[in-house]
Design an enzyme around this catalytic site. Sequence first.
Site, PDB file in Angstrom:
ATOM      1  N   ARG A  90      95.690   6.923 -32.876  1.00  0.00           N
ATOM      2  CA  ARG A  90      94.638   6.471 -32.208  1.00  0.00           C
ATOM      3  C   ARG A  90      93.839   7.569 -31.557  1.00  0.00           C
ATOM      4  O   ARG A  90      94.393   8.139 -30.772  1.00  0.00           O
ATOM      5  CB  ARG A  90      94.896   5.252 -31.352  1.00  0.00           C
ATOM      6  N   HIS A 108     100.128  18.539 -33.624  1.00  0.00           N
ATOM      7  CA  HIS A 108      98.860  18.646 -34.634  1.00  0.00           C
ATOM      8  C   HIS A 108      99.380  19.209 -35.976  1.00  0.00           C
ATOM      9  O   HIS A 108      99.720  20.528 -35.730  1.00  0.00           O
ATOM     10  CB  HIS A 108      97.625  19.049 -34.104  1.00  0.00           C
ATOM     11  N   THR A 140      93.116  17.351 -23.982  1.00  0.00           N
ATOM     12  CA  THR A 140      92.103  17.007 -23.277  1.00  0.00           C
ATOM     13  C   THR A 140      90.879  16.170 -24.040  1.00  0.00           C
ATOM     14  O   THR A 140      91.235  15.746 -25.307  1.00  0.00           O
ATOM     15  CB  THR A 140      91.420  18.545 -23.175  1.00  0.00           C
ATOM     16  N   ASP A 144      91.811  17.218 -30.692  1.00  0.00           N
ATOM     17  CA  ASP A 144      92.606  18.289 -31.208  1.00  0.00           C
ATOM     18  C   ASP A 144      92.391  19.734 -30.678  1.00  0.00           C
ATOM     19  O   ASP A 144      92.284  20.631 -31.412  1.00  0.00           O
ATOM     20  CB  ASP A 144      92.739  18.585 -32.691  1.00  0.00           C
ATOM     21  N   THR A 171     109.282  20.026 -40.910  1.00  0.00           N
ATOM     22  CA  THR A 171     110.554  20.638 -40.465  1.00  0.00           C
ATOM     23  C   THR A 171     110.012  21.567 -39.258  1.00  0.00           C
ATOM     24  O   THR A 171     111.078  21.365 -38.400  1.00  0.00           O
ATOM     25  CB  THR A 171     111.144  21.252 -41.567  1.00  0.00           C
TER      26      THR A 171
END
Length: 194
Positions: A90, A108, A140, A144, A171
């Site tokens: 979200r 990310h 922040t 991303d 991984t």
Amino acid sequence: KRVAILVSGGGSNMVRLVESMTGDHPARAVMVGSNDPQAGGLAKAADMGIETFAVDHRPFRGDRPAFEAALRERIDAARPDILCLAGFMRILTAGFIQAYEGRMLNIHPSLLPKYKGLHTHERALEAGDAWHGCTVHEVTAELDDGPILGQARVPVEPGDTPDTLAARVLTMEHRLYPAVLRRFADGDRSRLDL
Ligand code: GRF
């Protein structure tokens, strides 16, 4: 240090984070939450003895501040020092992020600043990149985009599909996130590259 972790799906990153916080590790997982009551990660956390909660985002239908107020109430009840987003899907408003500024991490699946947003593996393949990977960063208000705390690289192999590439990246996520969290919990914000 008390760590709360937010998931939206299977929670494989959450599992590795929880498993890493043992022995002389300066942090312990105290809460796992999700926006999806059916998230597989909630059952995994409960199996590991971690308290869980779910705040279903759907009844809030677009009233993001109301959803976030409910979410914050559950998070703050656990009194976390650090909030980790781990496959949390979200978008959070600047208001929510401000409340945890400087103590909120996210992972990310790309080598930021490349490929912010979704479908990162498809985009790396489309671009013909030789390398791909994952990034742990401080969260922040800009999506991303916060200070990078760590990155891990994987080679893109001939014949890779988004799924084979995603699996190789995942991984490395499972190695990078625990390593960065340990340093962060020790007050070390220097960048780690695996
Ligand atoms: C994965 O695609 C991972 O790259 C990203 O979130 C997704 C789910 O991760 N971080 P998890 O298994 O729920 O941790």
